[in-house]
Design an enzyme around this catalytic site. Structure first.
Site, PDB file in Angstrom:
ATOM      1  N   PRO A   2       0.824  -1.172   0.000  1.00 43.48           N
ATOM      2  CA  PRO A   2       0.000   0.000   0.000  1.00 43.48           C
ATOM      3  C   PRO A   2       0.876   1.246   0.000  1.00 43.48           C
ATOM      4  CG  PRO A   2      -0.452  -1.452   1.854  1.00 43.48           C
ATOM      5  CD  PRO A   2       0.754  -1.964   1.168  1.00 43.48           C
ATOM      6  N   GLU A   3       0.641   2.096  -0.950  1.00 38.58           N
ATOM      7  CA  GLU A   3       1.247   3.425  -0.919  1.00 38.58           C
ATOM      8  C   GLU A   3       0.196   4.370  -0.339  1.00 38.58           C
ATOM      9  OE1 GLU A   3       3.275   4.464  -4.625  1.00 38.58           O
ATOM     10  OE2 GLU A   3       3.381   2.351  -5.149  1.00 38.58           O
ATOM     11  N   HIS A 104      -2.265 -16.209   8.265  1.00 37.88           N
ATOM     12  CA  HIS A 104      -1.550 -14.931   8.224  1.00 37.88           C
ATOM     13  C   HIS A 104      -2.337 -13.805   8.885  1.00 37.88           C
ATOM     14  CE1 HIS A 104       0.235 -17.201   4.732  1.00 37.88           C
ATOM     15  NE2 HIS A 104       1.253 -16.989   5.515  1.00 37.88           N
ATOM     16  N   ARG A 123       3.637 -11.441   4.429  1.00 44.95           N
ATOM     17  CA  ARG A 123       5.094 -11.225   4.434  1.00 44.95           C
ATOM     18  C   ARG A 123       5.596 -10.643   5.748  1.00 44.95           C
ATOM     19  NH1 ARG A 123       6.959  -8.567  -1.124  1.00 44.95           N
ATOM     20  NH2 ARG A 123       8.985  -9.212  -0.338  1.00 44.95           N
TER      21      ARG A 123
END
Length: 287
Positions: A2-3, A104, A123
């Site tokens: 996400p930016e 996750h 991640r």
DNA sequence: CCCACGACCTGTGGGC
DNA sequence: TGCCCACAGGTCGTGG
């Protein structure tokens, strides 16, 4: 990852279910994300009311009524999902939709409205921290951040000052969060293409006039992406789980070999690696 | 100080 | 079909 536009989309999705609500339960299913969670993470959040949910650069910032603030960064693959309780067949009972990827899902917040907010991050490049609200600006994550690209302090003069004398490529300078806070690989590529500036040009040697154009193209690209609800790459979804649509509007990102979309250019989008990351650009119209 | 690079972690997609 | 490598939206620490 996400930016800025994706984080802003997530913030807008979470705001209505968090602000004004009290966290009744916080479950950390592991002791760390990218970094260890702070001491007594769950205990410091449980019972707290969320007074505001803000964004600074790519960080989500939840001010609490305890005098502390929860800071969250989504890293590359972090996402929040809201699960609203649903009425079950049995009177008075309710249930939540299944989590499709529980392995996750690392942190789960429950509010006094019964909503469950799951943080999932395969991640684990994301992180969370808790800091005194009064000291937020001095927090390690915020101390060195440059101006918000959509804020009043970001203009041609500010950008010129930030890159003055810099010998690094303008692509790298824009990824530097101390120059401008919130851009990432996608939107830097997009903004440079729209501005007609080569990503390889040394930052300190972009003319003042073109830096002014760049400031504008950064704003245009970010605002369009926010309006579209962010991008949808592999991992991104907004807090409701909906996919963003901005990906359909990429001019160069992940479009190697495709024709340049600038009117009359005729170039072909190229890819090269800069500072270990892919840069997409048009070798013809970006100079 | 400035800048380049590797590390962190897991999943996926493409090529063979 | 299966395997292996390259690569993925970010940031941080190190070392030249």
């Amino acid at each position: 990852m996400p930016e800025l536009p994706e984080v802003e989309t997530v913030r807008r999705g979470l705001e209505p279910v968090l602000v004004g609500r009290r966290l009744t339960r916080v479950e950390a299913r592991r002791p760390d994300l990218r970094f260890p969670l702070p001491d007594r993470f769950a205990a410091r959040l449980e019972g707290a009311r969320v007074e505001a949910l803000l964004r600074r650069a790519k960080y989500l910032v939840a001010n609490l009524d305890t005098g502390e603030t929860l800071i969250a960064h989504l890293g590359m693959s972090g996402r929040f999902t809201i699960r609203t309780p649903m009425q079950s067949m049995a009177p008075g009972a309710f249930y939540y939709a299944d989590d499709p990827d529980p392995t996750h899902t690392h942190i789960v917040f429950t509010t006094d409205a019964g909503d469950r907010i799951e943080y999932n991050d395969p991640r684990r490049f994301g992180f969370m921290d808790i800091a005194a609200t009064a000291d937020l600006a001095g927090h390690k994550s915020f101390r060195t951040l440059g101006p918000e690209p959509l804020g009043p302090e970001f203009d041609a003069a500010a950008l010129a000052a930030a890159v003055s004398g810099s010998r690094q490529p303008v692509k790298a300078a824009l990824l530097d969060q101390s120059v401008v806070a919130g851009l990432g690989n996608i939107y830097v590529c997009e903004a440079l293409h729209l501005a007609g500036i080569s990503p390889m040009r040394r930052a300190g040697r972009v003319s003042a006039r073109r830096l002014g154009v760049l400031v504008e193209t950064i704003r245009v690209v970010l605002e369009a992406a926010i309006a579209a609800g962010g991008s949808s790459l592999k991992d991104f979804a907004d807090a409701q789980g909906a996919l963003g649509y901005f990906q359909h509007r990429f001019r160069v990102y992940d479009r190697e070999g495709a024709p340049c979309q600038r009117e009359g250019c005729g170039g072909v989008v190229a890819r090269r690696v800069q500072a270990g990351r892919s840069t997409f650009y048009c070798p013809i119209c970006q100079t």
